[in-house]
Design a protein around this motif. Structure first.
Motif, PDB file in Angstrom:
ATOM      1  N   VAL A   1       0.967  -1.256  -0.071  1.00 36.20           N
ATOM      2  CA  VAL A   1       0.145   0.021  -0.022  1.00 36.20           C
ATOM      3  C   VAL A   1       0.785   1.377  -0.118  1.00 36.20           C
ATOM      4  O   VAL A   1       0.698   2.111  -0.584  1.00 36.20           O
ATOM      5  CB  VAL A   1      -0.965  -0.028   1.142  1.00 36.20           C
ATOM      6  N   ILE A   2       1.800   1.492   0.728  1.00 39.09           N
ATOM      7  CA  ILE A   2       2.644   2.453   0.928  1.00 39.09           C
ATOM      8  C   ILE A   2       3.719   2.911  -0.346  1.00 39.09           C
ATOM      9  O   ILE A   2       3.366   3.841  -0.681  1.00 39.09           O
ATOM     10  CB  ILE A   2       3.554   2.319   2.246  1.00 39.09           C
ATOM     11  N   HIS A   3       4.183   1.938  -0.889  1.00 38.12           N
ATOM     12  CA  HIS A   3       4.849   2.160  -1.883  1.00 38.12           C
ATOM     13  C   HIS A   3       4.295   1.932  -3.321  1.00 38.12           C
ATOM     14  O   HIS A   3       4.471   2.934  -4.027  1.00 38.12           O
ATOM     15  CB  HIS A   3       5.982   0.885  -2.246  1.00 38.12           C
ATOM     16  N   THR A   4       2.850   1.540  -3.262  1.00 37.64           N
ATOM     17  CA  THR A   4       2.119   1.886  -4.423  1.00 37.64           C
ATOM     18  C   THR A   4       1.789   3.339  -4.377  1.00 37.64           C
ATOM     19  O   THR A   4       1.476   4.042  -5.637  1.00 37.64           O
ATOM     20  CB  THR A   4       0.900   0.755  -4.562  1.00 37.64           C
ATOM     21  N   GLY A   5       1.196   3.627  -3.372  1.00 40.71           N
ATOM     22  CA  GLY A   5       0.612   5.024  -3.013  1.00 40.71           C
ATOM     23  C   GLY A   5       1.769   5.916  -3.181  1.00 40.71           C
ATOM     24  O   GLY A   5       1.499   7.076  -3.954  1.00 40.71           O
ATOM     25  N   GLY A   6       2.908   5.742  -2.992  1.00 35.28           N
ATOM     26  CA  GLY A   6       4.037   6.721  -3.192  1.00 35.28           C
ATOM     27  C   GLY A   6       4.441   6.549  -4.838  1.00 35.28           C
ATOM     28  O   GLY A   6       4.507   7.802  -5.199  1.00 35.28           O
ATOM     29  N   ALA A   7       4.200   5.507  -5.606  1.00 33.87           N
ATOM     30  CA  ALA A   7       4.326   5.496  -7.204  1.00 33.87           C
ATOM     31  C   ALA A   7       3.342   6.329  -7.517  1.00 33.87           C
ATOM     32  O   ALA A   7       3.665   7.185  -8.480  1.00 33.87           O
ATOM     33  CB  ALA A   7       4.215   3.993  -7.613  1.00 33.87           C
ATOM     34  N   LEU A   8       2.068   6.212  -7.521  1.00 36.19           N
ATOM     35  CA  LEU A   8       1.093   7.034  -8.013  1.00 36.19           C
ATOM     36  C   LEU A   8       1.350   8.527  -7.627  1.00 36.19           C
ATOM     37  O   LEU A   8       0.762   9.435  -8.452  1.00 36.19           O
ATOM     38  CB  LEU A   8      -0.511   6.678  -7.431  1.00 36.19           C
ATOM     39  N   SER A   9       1.644   8.821  -6.145  1.00 32.25           N
ATOM     40  CA  SER A   9       1.864  10.116  -6.111  1.00 32.25           C
ATOM     41  C   SER A   9       3.086  10.907  -6.616  1.00 32.25           C
ATOM     42  O   SER A   9       2.627  12.067  -7.114  1.00 32.25           O
ATOM     43  CB  SER A   9       1.975  10.262  -4.552  1.00 32.25           C
ATOM     44  N   ALA A  10       4.126  10.114  -6.741  1.00 37.18           N
ATOM     45  CA  ALA A  10       5.134  10.607  -7.412  1.00 37.18           C
ATOM     46  C   ALA A  10       4.965  10.909  -9.065  1.00 37.18           C
ATOM     47  O   ALA A  10       5.574  11.843  -9.729  1.00 37.18           O
ATOM     48  CB  ALA A  10       6.388   9.531  -7.453  1.00 37.18           C
TER      49      ALA A  10
ATOM     50  N   LEU B   1      -4.435   7.410   1.436  1.00 40.14           N
ATOM     51  CA  LEU B   1      -4.487   5.679   1.942  1.00 40.14           C
ATOM     52  C   LEU B   1      -5.239   5.859   3.305  1.00 40.14           C
ATOM     53  O   LEU B   1      -5.291   6.516   4.136  1.00 40.14           O
ATOM     54  CB  LEU B   1      -2.811   5.675   2.341  1.00 40.14           C
ATOM     55  N   VAL B   2      -5.950   4.681   3.119  1.00 37.67           N
ATOM     56  CA  VAL B   2      -6.957   4.448   4.216  1.00 37.67           C
ATOM     57  C   VAL B   2      -6.451   2.988   5.160  1.00 37.67           C
ATOM     58  O   VAL B   2      -6.302   1.948   4.232  1.00 37.67           O
ATOM     59  CB  VAL B   2      -8.326   4.161   3.764  1.00 37.67           C
ATOM     60  N   ASP B   3      -6.118   3.192   6.425  1.00 39.37           N
ATOM     61  CA  ASP B   3      -5.914   2.278   7.225  1.00 39.37           C
ATOM     62  C   ASP B   3      -7.085   1.873   8.055  1.00 39.37           C
ATOM     63  O   ASP B   3      -7.251   2.299   9.218  1.00 39.37           O
ATOM     64  CB  ASP B   3      -4.752   2.711   8.177  1.00 39.37           C
ATOM     65  N   ILE B   4      -7.519   0.550   7.436  1.00 38.81           N
ATOM     66  CA  ILE B   4      -8.789   0.060   8.303  1.00 38.81           C
ATOM     67  C   ILE B   4      -8.066  -1.199   9.160  1.00 38.81           C
ATOM     68  O   ILE B   4      -9.042  -2.190   9.556  1.00 38.81           O
ATOM     69  CB  ILE B   4      -9.753  -0.149   7.421  1.00 38.81           C
ATOM     70  N   ASP B   5      -6.875  -1.515   9.166  1.00 42.57           N
ATOM     71  CA  ASP B   5      -6.361  -2.520   9.732  1.00 42.57           C
ATOM     72  C   ASP B   5      -6.423  -2.299  11.341  1.00 42.57           C
ATOM     73  O   ASP B   5      -5.764  -1.155  11.752  1.00 42.57           O
ATOM     74  CB  ASP B   5      -4.941  -2.955   9.141  1.00 42.57           C
ATOM     75  N   TYR B   6      -6.905  -3.229  12.039  1.00 39.48           N
ATOM     76  CA  TYR B   6      -7.033  -2.880  13.545  1.00 39.48           C
ATOM     77  C   TYR B   6      -5.624  -2.871  14.293  1.00 39.48           C
ATOM     78  O   TYR B   6      -5.454  -2.334  15.213  1.00 39.48           O
ATOM     79  CB  TYR B   6      -7.822  -3.993  14.314  1.00 39.48           C
ATOM     80  N   HIS B   7      -4.607  -3.480  13.322  1.00 40.57           N
ATOM     81  CA  HIS B   7      -3.110  -3.357  14.149  1.00 40.57           C
ATOM     82  C   HIS B   7      -2.636  -2.096  13.664  1.00 40.57           C
ATOM     83  O   HIS B   7      -1.850  -1.578  14.475  1.00 40.57           O
ATOM     84  CB  HIS B   7      -2.284  -4.315  13.387  1.00 40.57           C
ATOM     85  N   GLY B   8      -3.150  -1.059  12.879  1.00 44.07           N
ATOM     86  CA  GLY B   8      -2.783  -0.033  12.464  1.00 44.07           C
ATOM     87  C   GLY B   8      -1.456   0.107  12.040  1.00 44.07           C
ATOM     88  O   GLY B   8      -0.473   1.184  12.091  1.00 44.07           O
ATOM     89  N   GLY B   9      -0.800  -0.721  11.200  1.00 41.15           N
ATOM     90  CA  GLY B   9       0.348  -1.007  10.680  1.00 41.15           C
ATOM     91  C   GLY B   9       0.913   0.275   9.688  1.00 41.15           C
ATOM     92  O   GLY B   9       2.041   0.609  10.037  1.00 41.15           O
ATOM     93  N   LEU B  10       0.137   0.239   8.969  1.00 43.53           N
ATOM     94  CA  LEU B  10       0.434   1.544   8.121  1.00 43.53           C
ATOM     95  C   LEU B  10       0.421   2.757   8.878  1.00 43.53           C
ATOM     96  O   LEU B  10       1.529   3.811   8.615  1.00 43.53           O
ATOM     97  CB  LEU B  10      -0.765   1.624   6.969  1.00 43.53           C
TER      98      LEU B  10
ATOM     99  N   SER C   1      12.232  -1.798   3.541  1.00 48.90           N
ATOM    100  CA  SER C   1      12.025  -1.521   4.893  1.00 48.90           C
ATOM    101  C   SER C   1      12.665  -0.181   5.204  1.00 48.90           C
ATOM    102  O   SER C   1      12.143   0.550   6.207  1.00 48.90           O
ATOM    103  CB  SER C   1      12.275  -2.584   5.566  1.00 48.90           C
ATOM    104  N   GLN C   2      13.726   0.184   4.609  1.00 48.20           N
ATOM    105  CA  GLN C   2      14.668   1.429   5.231  1.00 48.20           C
ATOM    106  C   GLN C   2      13.667   2.574   4.911  1.00 48.20           C
ATOM    107  O   GLN C   2      13.568   3.403   5.718  1.00 48.20           O
ATOM    108  CB  GLN C   2      15.858   1.406   4.393  1.00 48.20           C
ATOM    109  N   SER C   3      13.070   2.788   3.841  1.00 48.38           N
ATOM    110  CA  SER C   3      12.402   3.881   3.481  1.00 48.38           C
ATOM    111  C   SER C   3      11.280   4.105   4.652  1.00 48.38           C
ATOM    112  O   SER C   3      11.161   4.923   5.238  1.00 48.38           O
ATOM    113  CB  SER C   3      11.813   4.098   2.128  1.00 48.38           C
ATOM    114  N   ILE C   4      10.444   2.967   4.838  1.00 46.47           N
ATOM    115  CA  ILE C   4       9.355   3.020   5.606  1.00 46.47           C
ATOM    116  C   ILE C   4       9.636   3.196   6.929  1.00 46.47           C
ATOM    117  O   ILE C   4       9.210   3.965   7.988  1.00 46.47           O
ATOM    118  CB  ILE C   4       8.620   1.500   5.769  1.00 46.47           C
ATOM    119  N   GLY C   5      10.900   2.992   7.415  1.00 48.46           N
ATOM    120  CA  GLY C   5      11.581   3.287   8.750  1.00 48.46           C
ATOM    121  C   GLY C   5      11.798   4.615   8.845  1.00 48.46           C
ATOM    122  O   GLY C   5      11.748   5.294  10.074  1.00 48.46           O
ATOM    123  N   GLU C   6      11.962   5.424   7.885  1.00 48.04           N
ATOM    124  CA  GLU C   6      11.749   6.963   7.755  1.00 48.04           C
ATOM    125  C   GLU C   6      10.708   7.636   7.574  1.00 48.04           C
ATOM    126  O   GLU C   6      10.358   8.829   7.231  1.00 48.04           O
ATOM    127  CB  GLU C   6      13.052   7.477   6.958  1.00 48.04           C
TER     128      GLU C   6
END
Length: 262
Positions: free
Chosen positions: A14-23, A30-39, A215-220
């Motif tokens: 989700v994050i990287h596809t969203g980034g590609a489309l935004s770029a 991006l909608v986070d409906i995961d109860y873990h809230g990972g995004l 993972s490195q970019s998501i870490g930032e």
């Protein structure tokens, strides 16, 4: 992005596809409906996930609060985010939603209240077949299915296919856009499983190698497209997710602004 198996790479995709489309100039939510809230937490909004005193995504699924969705959207440097909340992890809350009228149409109705005209809305879902995942599928009418190309994970696709079919009987067609095989290794099990998936499903199948630097970019708190570091692995990752973005643009007949494409 949906699959009932945990650890399939949904949030990362989700994050990287969203980034590609935004770029390429698209307005993306991006909608986070995961109860873990990972995004939500991966992008640095832990405080919003754990703050249950604020109006949250769970709250705006209520008929009387749907318009408030515009007040809780976060403006990230790459895309907008509708963050998850710890309230989504409360079994009592989910049971209340499940028993409510139009329980699987609440997200669709909430997104209809958005004031901003987004080109793409991408939803990250829980690793389970529950009312939250159903809401995401009904709201979007489209699905990309991430999977780890191992035998057990591939078998779970059959269970997910049955869930899609049952939803379609009540809510209409759900377009299967693609399968994304994540963390692919060059071994016999992965190669054989990918071939089985390609034979069983008439869908585009994307392969994201395990060595790809995701993972490195998501870490930032950003996608690989918002990442400042430049190397071949980052460039490879961008190429892979640009292919998925190309599929989206072709499917939905969208063109990025000329100045961005140039």
């Amino acid at each position: 992005m949906a699959n009932q198996k945990g650890g399939a790479g949904k949030t990362t995709d989700v994050i990287h596809t969203g980034g590609a489309l935004s770029a390429r100039g698209h307005e993306v939510l991006l909608v986070d409906i995961d109860y873990h809230g990972g995004l939500t937490c991966s992008l640095g909004y832990d405080d919003l996930y754990y703050d249950t005193d604020r109006t949250t995504l769970f709250d705006v699924l209520d008929f009387d609060q749907m318009e408030s969705v515009n007040d809780i959207i976060v403006e990230h440097e790459e895309f907008d985010i509708l963050p998850a909340s710890e309230k989504l992890a409360n079994n009592k809350n989910i049971q209340t939603l499940l028993e409510a009228p139009k329980s699987r149409e609440r997200l669709e109705m909430t997104l209809d209240e958005l004031e901003k005209d987004y080109d793409y809305i991408i939803v990250d879902t829980p690793p389970s077949l529950n009312v939250l995942t159903d809401n995401a599928l009904v709201a979007t009418g489209n699905v990309v299915i991430p999977v780890i190309p191992e035998k057990l994970n591939a078998n779970s696709l059959q269970i997910f296919a049955k869930q899609l079919s049952s939803l379609e009987q009540a809510y209409g067609d759900i377009n299967r856009l693609a399968i994304v095989c994540n963390r692919v290794e060059q071994n016999a099990e992965h190669r054989d499983t990918i071939e089985e998936i390609k034979s069983a499903y008439s869908l585009p199948v994307f392969e994201i190698p395990k060595r790809t630097d995701l993972s490195q970019s998501i870490g930032e708190g950003v996608s690989v497209f918002g990442f400042g570091k430049e190397n071949q692995r980052v460039e490879d990752a961008r190429d892979l997710f640009n292919e998925i973005a190309d599929l989206f643009d072709e499917t939905f007949e969208k063109t990025a602004p000329e100045e961005v494409r140039a």
